[in-house]
Design a protein around this motif. Sequence first.
Motif, PDB file in Angstrom:
ATOM      1  N   UNK A 270       0.852  -1.190   0.000  1.00 35.57           N
ATOM      2  CA  UNK A 270       0.000   0.000   0.000  1.00 35.57           C
ATOM      3  C   UNK A 270       0.884   1.234   0.000  1.00 35.57           C
ATOM      4  N   UNK A 271       0.816   2.084  -1.025  1.00 29.50           N
ATOM      5  CA  UNK A 271       1.537   3.362  -0.986  1.00 29.50           C
ATOM      6  C   UNK A 271       0.862   4.303   0.013  1.00 29.50           C
ATOM      7  N   UNK A 272       1.632   4.804   0.951  1.00 32.51           N
ATOM      8  CA  UNK A 272       1.096   5.727   1.944  1.00 32.51           C
ATOM      9  C   UNK A 272       1.298   7.176   1.534  1.00 32.51           C
ATOM     10  N   UNK A 273       2.381   7.465   0.823  1.00 32.64           N
ATOM     11  CA  UNK A 273       2.636   8.839   0.402  1.00 32.64           C
ATOM     12  C   UNK A 273       3.535   8.830  -0.823  1.00 32.64           C
ATOM     13  N   UNK A 274       3.196   9.691  -1.778  1.00 33.11           N
ATOM     14  CA  UNK A 274       4.006   9.870  -2.981  1.00 33.11           C
ATOM     15  C   UNK A 274       4.109  11.356  -3.247  1.00 33.11           C
ATOM     16  N   UNK A 275       5.309  11.899  -3.034  1.00 31.50           N
ATOM     17  CA  UNK A 275       5.507  13.326  -3.256  1.00 31.50           C
ATOM     18  C   UNK A 275       6.288  13.586  -4.516  1.00 31.50           C
ATOM     19  N   UNK A 276       7.071  14.668  -4.517  1.00 34.85           N
ATOM     20  CA  UNK A 276       7.851  14.979  -5.702  1.00 34.85           C
ATOM     21  C   UNK A 276       8.893  13.915  -5.982  1.00 34.85           C
ATOM     22  N   UNK A 277       9.811  13.689  -5.034  1.00 37.95           N
ATOM     23  CA  UNK A 277      10.811  12.629  -5.174  1.00 37.95           C
ATOM     24  C   UNK A 277      10.820  11.732  -3.943  1.00 37.95           C
ATOM     25  N   UNK A 278       9.714  11.701  -3.210  1.00 37.41           N
ATOM     26  CA  UNK A 278       9.595  10.905  -1.986  1.00 37.41           C
ATOM     27  C   UNK A 278       8.570   9.796  -2.186  1.00 37.41           C
ATOM     28  N   UNK A 279       8.831   8.677  -1.534  1.00 38.79           N
ATOM     29  CA  UNK A 279       7.899   7.553  -1.567  1.00 38.79           C
ATOM     30  C   UNK A 279       7.879   6.908  -0.191  1.00 38.79           C
ATOM     31  N   UNK A 280       6.695   6.649   0.317  1.00 34.54           N
ATOM     32  CA  UNK A 280       6.507   5.939   1.581  1.00 34.54           C
ATOM     33  C   UNK A 280       5.504   4.824   1.329  1.00 34.54           C
ATOM     34  N   UNK A 281       5.876   3.595   1.686  1.00 30.18           N
ATOM     35  CA  UNK A 281       5.078   2.433   1.288  1.00 30.18           C
ATOM     36  C   UNK A 281       5.209   1.337   2.330  1.00 30.18           C
ATOM     37  N   UNK A 282       4.117   0.623   2.601  1.00 32.93           N
ATOM     38  CA  UNK A 282       4.155  -0.565   3.458  1.00 32.93           C
ATOM     39  C   UNK A 282       3.844  -1.782   2.598  1.00 32.93           C
ATOM     40  N   UNK A 283       4.474  -2.913   2.917  1.00 37.32           N
ATOM     41  CA  UNK A 283       4.287  -4.109   2.111  1.00 37.32           C
ATOM     42  C   UNK A 283       4.580  -5.340   2.949  1.00 37.32           C
ATOM     43  N   UNK A 284       4.308  -6.488   2.365  1.00 34.28           N
ATOM     44  CA  UNK A 284       4.757  -7.740   2.966  1.00 34.28           C
ATOM     45  C   UNK A 284       6.275  -7.800   2.884  1.00 34.28           C
ATOM     46  N   UNK A 285       6.874  -8.447   3.867  1.00 33.18           N
ATOM     47  CA  UNK A 285       8.331  -8.453   3.947  1.00 33.18           C
ATOM     48  C   UNK A 285       8.968  -9.154   2.753  1.00 33.18           C
ATOM     49  N   UNK A 286       8.328 -10.193   2.219  1.00 34.35           N
ATOM     50  CA  UNK A 286       8.976 -11.002   1.192  1.00 34.35           C
ATOM     51  C   UNK A 286       9.137 -10.271  -0.134  1.00 34.35           C
ATOM     52  N   UNK A 287       8.387  -9.204  -0.378  1.00 30.66           N
ATOM     53  CA  UNK A 287       8.493  -8.505  -1.660  1.00 30.66           C
ATOM     54  C   UNK A 287       9.179  -7.153  -1.518  1.00 30.66           C
TER      55      UNK A 287
END
Length: 661
Positions: A270-287
């Motif tokens: 799940x992408x939590x935040x996408x800015x100009x050159x920033x990315x914050x994302x949560x995911x399953x550990x295996x991927x």
Amino acid sequence: MERLHIELQRVQTWLFAVPRLRAMVGGNALLGETLRGALPKLACETGRGWVLAPRSETYPAADPNDPLKDYDDPAADANDGILARDGGHFEAWFVTGAGAFADAAGQLLCSNLPGLRFQITVDGAPCTRSQAHLSTELPVLAPCEWTGRGIASDTVEQGDERPAVSFDVARRHAAARRAEVDKAVDLASLLSANTKLRQLESVQELKELVGNGYLALILADGNGVGSGLGNEKPDSERAAFYHGNRVLLRRAVKKAIDAHCPDTGPSPLIPLMLGGDDLLLVSRADIALPFVVMLCEALGKLQCDNDGFKLTLGVGVVFAKHTIPIHRLHEVAEQLAGSAKRRFRGLKEGEAKRSVVDWAVFSTACVDDPTDVRRRDWLRGSGNDLRVLSQRPVDVLGQGLDSLQGLVRGAGLLAQAPRSQLRYLVDQLPRGRALSELAFAEIVRLHAMRGPTVTALEVPDRERVEGEDRAVEEKFHPSAGFRARWHALSLIEKGNLLGAWGAISHLENELGQNWTQVVKWLANFAASLPIPEACDLPVLNHPRMAVRAALRVELALRAGDIPRAVHGTVAFFEAALPATVPARLGKGPLPARNHATSRETRLYQGENGQLDRVGQAGPRLHNLQQFGVGYGECSAFCSAIVEKCGNYGVFRGCSNPVLSA
């Protein structure tokens, strides 16, 4: 004219103020609605004491390759006088009334995004405004059930639960619902609607996202973006630069998401935040780590023809249980991303710029400071023998084990390795480089598919090479043969013939290492493969099956494999009986078969050369029962058959009491 700039501060900290996944998604949606919708709409209002100043310079139009080309058009925004409304920044030119707009914008931010800090400047001068917000919470005593802060003033529907939450949490929850039905206007939600995530089941809790596995929080930030443009650039050139970076990141993120999302089922990230050159994302550990590799690889391919500034990322990834407070994971992810960016800033002048990643794994119920953990667990030895058990942070892309891409590929080779052998590898790491490399090579050769080769690399001394330091293939040294020989002998003593061959097979064609053929013969014997004619070990290709069976029993006992030793002992008895019972009956030891009947009949050649029937066994009758001999009487035959074959000395001193008498 007056230039106004609004900067949102500590945005990610504000996002994690409510430790629930849906509230985090909703918080990001509120940010997008305010920054991309409410503020531009407020600035375009008339009769409020301010007037926007449209720009006449040439600004970049929407990129046709941008997944969000319908929502990001710098030229259209400049026609209204707005220069930026993404990445936590709002910037606009006003003919007059910038101060009045600053007052109205401050009230709007305090109302829509309570608790979020911001700074407003007009022509570079701070325009201080009170960020205090008069709460509209109801005067009741129950606290918010999700945050423990604020007054419970509303209820939300979360599965079967109906928690009482504050107004701030309720607003985030409502925004998350809008994001789920593609009505949000933040970049993360808009991009998700253009990927495979749109057709997958949305998850509402971190537990639903990871199941019984671990959670990964990925934080990526552009390297050197602020200094990549230079100073004193016109607004149109600055807008084109930042817009180009936004488009590159979005295209790369879309490709990485599509590559790691299935066609059906729940969402794995799940992408939590996408800015100009920033990315914050949560995911399953295996991927998580493969996602980072794909993201940076796609980013590099999109810029392969670019001779100017190339966007690279500093990435921090933290792995932990989903029960760890998300704000704590975010703090650690920020530290790791900072570590990666320091590595990037340490690159030499003229060296190719590249993405760097750092990560940490926590299996405990709490998350310690990564610096303290690494100082405690990674450093071994002292003085000249000081060893650091990790190379992190490392480059994201590369073919060797000094890059994340190479490590991910290497981890795939060990996917079938038992946990016990992986733990053995971890135990060998503090014991020195030689044993660690041997243990890793052994596991790879035993469990890797498609027969990979392990190449040892070294960085030679500057006196031996010219130019800059670079890794080259390590030359074979005779001491490596001695180390491998002792390691193989220790495995052979434990009965692990396959492991011994796996540890030294890379020396097979090296000069002066002919002794490896002996270990190869032993490994072929253990794997029931044909023994080469060049083998001069009588016990391996002995014509008597009982001799070979006895060796298998001995190896199983030394390896501690009792079930295999039991089966091997039974096979030994069955092979020994046909050679000893006829001798007791005065018959020759040569067996023959009568194929004339459907039931097996054993015939032995007597002294007169005729075949006499010794016993008859049906299809289900055991060979021992055919002679009327119990298991307790078989031990006498064991020594007899080995001694009769002239190989008794081979087994002297072995673990089997029958053979070592």
